[in-house]
Design an enzyme around this catalytic site. Structure first.
Site, PDB file in Angstrom:
ATOM      1  N   LYS A  10     -11.652  44.590 -74.997  1.00  0.00           N
ATOM      2  CA  LYS A  10     -10.896  43.649 -74.677  1.00  0.00           C
ATOM      3  C   LYS A  10     -11.116  42.755 -76.389  1.00  0.00           C
ATOM      4  CE  LYS A  10      -8.498  41.831 -72.130  1.00  0.00           C
ATOM      5  NZ  LYS A  10      -6.610  42.468 -71.102  1.00  0.00           N
TER       6      LYS A  10
ATOM      7  N   ASP B 252      -2.117  40.640 -74.581  1.00  0.00           N
ATOM      8  CA  ASP B 252      -2.475  40.215 -72.841  1.00  0.00           C
ATOM      9  C   ASP B 252      -1.873  38.718 -73.111  1.00  0.00           C
ATOM     10  OD1 ASP B 252      -4.271  40.093 -70.678  1.00  0.00           O
ATOM     11  OD2 ASP B 252      -5.546  38.384 -71.356  1.00  0.00           O
TER      12      ASP B 252
END
Ligand code: NDP
Length: 448
Positions: free
Chosen positions: A129, A169
């Site tokens: 991430k 995201d």
């Protein structure tokens, strides 16, 4: 809930000491360790072989300066992060978040969750991430472009289509992915599928935009059906009004539900007769405006200032699709009191541990994020496959594959929960099923 197993309890203590102040990361690790108690009791080899100690430590953390020039000629500096958490079952894979709240602890929590989520998809992708504390809100397109170019100039050194494949995201949609991809291509002189969530014009997958929201509803429908119910004629409340929320609302409606509320970080709209998604898409996707604009088009709808109050609306199904810890114990109590039968998480870790416990104690069907929102990353992996074979599949092909994957995630999570004596607890089931595949791969690959 506290950890009864002595080893797991000391491991949790170590996580807190070594990652001080990173409360979201602690919360994510604790939940997984709690679920794994019956697993390590049955399989002490995971302790002996140091699997748990390894899995809580990222393989690599990259942290960098992102200087960029604003429209007034001033130099601004943000922080960039990429956490490459686990490559045991495939290259690192996970989104980039651009939001002022981003710091190392948020990226670590998201990266940690991603390991298990990606494993549940059954596809060969590891966990990672990244992101930045940059806020795209209120910035011009050119400012966003300059920021993305600076961010990618550094990140490009660490990623690649067989190493690490970022995606979007919060705050990173197709505009940002486009600028990031353009800069990657420029600095590496390669045209590869290094990012997913790309536009169709240059290698994106059909149905990727819809995938997380649609996948959430496919998962929820599987969970409902297994318990003798469906979306049909149900009242649905969805928080957020971004990528996940919009397409969850679209699919919930297609499946026969009536979505009556959506929110953004400032407030929520309640439209008793059902939200008009065309209006929402124009406001959010095209004009990038606030949700309050909705009531100008639909004066019969209501707008309320506090986004958190959305959970006070009576509904059968609640889909939190905004951000972490947005649904707490009081919200859970309200949902239960109002007769809610199912909650499924589109956002990552949107329910607090206390809220989850209440749902489980009150037999509310509960789909945890790792399982319920895995459709986005699963379709990203399908985008990688299409890029690798230099081919594109039709919408129906990708959508059918997504549905199949979500139903299989439901079955895997449900079966693991039952096998380890926690029937119906999909939180434990998803953590266990996701963990076992990664843990076994780690043991087979030796101490690396
Ligand atoms: P977007 O940036 O597209 O949208 C986020 C939405 O949430 C916006 O409407 C935002 O409002 C709203 N929001 C943010 N904070 C709050 C808050 N405190 N209360 C209410 N609303 C809030 O992001 P995504 O839709 O992509 O992501 C949403 C969640 O889903 C995140 O947790 C993300 O990690 C998760 N997720 C996303 C995936 C994807 O494919 N996109 C895949 C898997 C998980 P505002 O505009 O006011 O900020």
């Amino acid at each position: 809930m506290s950890l009864k197993n002595e080893y797991l309890s000391s491991l949790m203590q170590r996580v807190i000491e070594r990652n001080q102040g990173e409360k979201e990361f602690h919360q994510a690790v604790r939940e997984v360790l709690e679920s794994l108690e019956p697993v390590v009791e049955k399989h002490p080899e995971y302790i002996r072989r140091g699997v748990l100690e390894c899995i809580i430590e990222p393989e690599r953390i990259i942290k960098f300066r992102v200087p960029w020039v604003d429209d007034n000629g001033y130099i601004r500096v943000n922080r960039g992060f990429r956490v490459q958490f686990s490559s045991s079952i495939g290259p690192y894979k996970g989104g980039l978040r651009f939001h002022p709240s981003v710091y190392e602890g948020i990226i670590k929590f998201l990266g940690f969750e991603q390991i298990f989520k990606n494993s549940l998809t059954g596809l060969p992708i590891g966990g990672g991430k990244g992101g930045s504390d940059f806020d795209p809100k209120g910035k011009s397109d050119m400012e966003v472009m300059r920021f993305c170019q600076s961010f990618m100039s550094e990140l490009a050194k660490h990623i690649g289509s067989y190493t690490d494949i970022p995606a979007g995201d919060i705050g990173v949609g197709s505009r940002e992915i486009g600028y990031l991809f353009g800069q990657y291509k420029r600095v590496t002189n390669t045209f590869t599928g290094v990012l997913t969530g790309k536009s169709i014009e240059y290698g994106g997958s059909l149905a990727r935009k819809e995938a997380t929201g649609y996948g959430l509803c496919y998962f929820t429908e599987a969970m409902l059906r297994d318990n003798g119910n469906t979306f049909s004629d149900k009242t649905v409340v969805i928080s957020g009004s971004g990528n996940v929320a919009i397409y969850a609302a679209e699919k919930a409606t297609q499946l026969g539900g009536k979505v009556v509320a959506l929110s953004d970080s400032e407030g929520y709209i309640y439209h008793k007769n059902g939200i008009d998604l065309r209006t929402v898409k124009i406001i959010k996707e095209i004009n990038r405006q606030r949700l309050i604009e909705y009531i100008k088009v639909h004066p019969d709808a209501e707008y309320h200032d506090n986004c958190k109050d959305i959970w006070s609306i009576k509904c059968d199904i609640a889909l939190p699709c905004a951000t972490e810890n947005e649904l707490d114990e009081n919200d859970a109590k309200m949902l239960i009191k109002n007769g809610c039968i199912a909650v499924a998480e589109g956002a990552n870790m949107p329910s607090t541990p206390e809220a989850i416990q209440l749902f489980l104690d009150n037999n509310i069907l509960f789909g945890p994020a790792k399982a319920a929102n895995a459709g986005g990353v699963a379709t990203s992996a399908l985008e990688m496959s299409q890029n690798a074979i230099r081919h594109t599949w039709g919408f129906a092909t990708v959508d059918a594959r997504l549905k199949e994957i979500m139903e299989s995630i439901y079955r895997k999570s449900s079966a693991a929960a039952e096998k380890y004596g926690m029937k119906g607890n999909l939180v434990a089931g998803a953590n266990i099923a996701g963990f076992l595949k990664v843990a076994n791969a780690m043991m087979e690959q030796g101490v690396v």
